[in-house]
Design an enzyme around this catalytic site. Sequence first.
Site, mmCIF file in Angstrom:
data_model
loop_
_atom_site.group_PDB
_atom_site.id
_atom_site.type_symbol
_atom_site.label_atom_id
_atom_site.label_comp_id
_atom_site.label_asym_id
_atom_site.label_seq_id
_atom_site.Cartn_x
_atom_site.Cartn_y
_atom_site.Cartn_z
ATOM 1 N N CYS A 133 67.293 -31.874 15.590
ATOM 2 C CA CYS A 133 66.810 -32.596 16.504
ATOM 3 C C CYS A 133 68.178 -33.412 16.633
ATOM 4 C CB CYS A 133 66.136 -33.756 15.560
ATOM 5 S SG CYS A 133 66.012 -35.198 15.867
ATOM 6 N N HIS A 228 61.504 -31.388 14.977
ATOM 7 C CA HIS A 228 61.741 -31.231 13.602
ATOM 8 C C HIS A 228 60.803 -30.220 12.595
ATOM 9 C CE1 HIS A 228 64.733 -34.406 12.058
ATOM 10 N NE2 HIS A 228 64.100 -35.656 12.590
ATOM 11 N N GLU A 230 60.281 -28.781 10.205
ATOM 12 C CA GLU A 230 60.850 -28.853 8.663
ATOM 13 C C GLU A 230 59.571 -30.125 7.931
ATOM 14 O OE1 GLU A 230 63.727 -31.860 9.228
ATOM 15 O OE2 GLU A 230 62.625 -30.403 10.515
#
Length: 293
Positions: A133, A228, A230
Amino acid sequence: MFMAANAINGFLHADGQWTNQKLNHPLSILVLNLMPTRKETEFQFLTGFNQLESDVEMTFMYPYTHHFKGTSREKIETDYVCWNQIANRYYDGLIITGSPVEKLPFKQVDYWDELQRIIHWGHTHVKQQLHECWAAQAGLYLDYGIQKRLLPNKLFGIFTAVRVDHESPLARGFGAGGLLRMPQSRHTEIILDEAKLSGDLKVIATAPQSGPIILSSNTYHTTYVTGHPEYQEKTLANEYYRDLYKNLPIQPPVNYFADPVAGIVNYTWRDASQKLYENWTHLLVDKKVGISL
């Protein structure tokens, strides 16, 4: 067979909320955690990497020059490391997370000088870097002079890559049919000059609404991910309801809710995120990639 991810330090480790296991020759990964939700971010990375084929040990680092809000200086210095403490060490990988500073010019970020040192240090002290990001935007600016610009509205939701470079080791296993999906939550985008793209910097995956999703640099041994991977199932929902509570201008994340009223989510990016992290860790054990440690 799933292997394990151990936490060398961090808030979860200090609070006894992450159980380490006995590992055999784990990969060493340093995580510069710039997210305000540090504990949640630790859990996201540890949980995600806990599902991969390689054992990993994660060391969490903080920017020493940052002025923290909501976290005591004493606690972060106790449970995290700073760059000065590990500058003479070598790691297999360096992950730099996103950060809620994207609306600021890069040089107005209080830890900007320190971030530059860390990224440049990583070119000689880790085999591969992974920037996510805002960190991807910062890394592309430092490495290639690529600027960012403010979007008219927040890019918020799940976006599917329509072009994927299947020759890249980062795209192994994605196949066709829109498997590569990525959570996005940002107010800015990179200004990508096609002249910057060569045999060195390549776009690995892109989507019409979000632009480039994954870029890769041979020279700097770095993967730049504009979203993102994650993020877990409820992360975008939590951000959405947080902004609603604060009366901030926000639209529901696109391609995300199966039932917005009930808060039911289409968790469509989980496999893609796991595959991306798996492919990245394969670069860490490839003897032809990165530096000799």
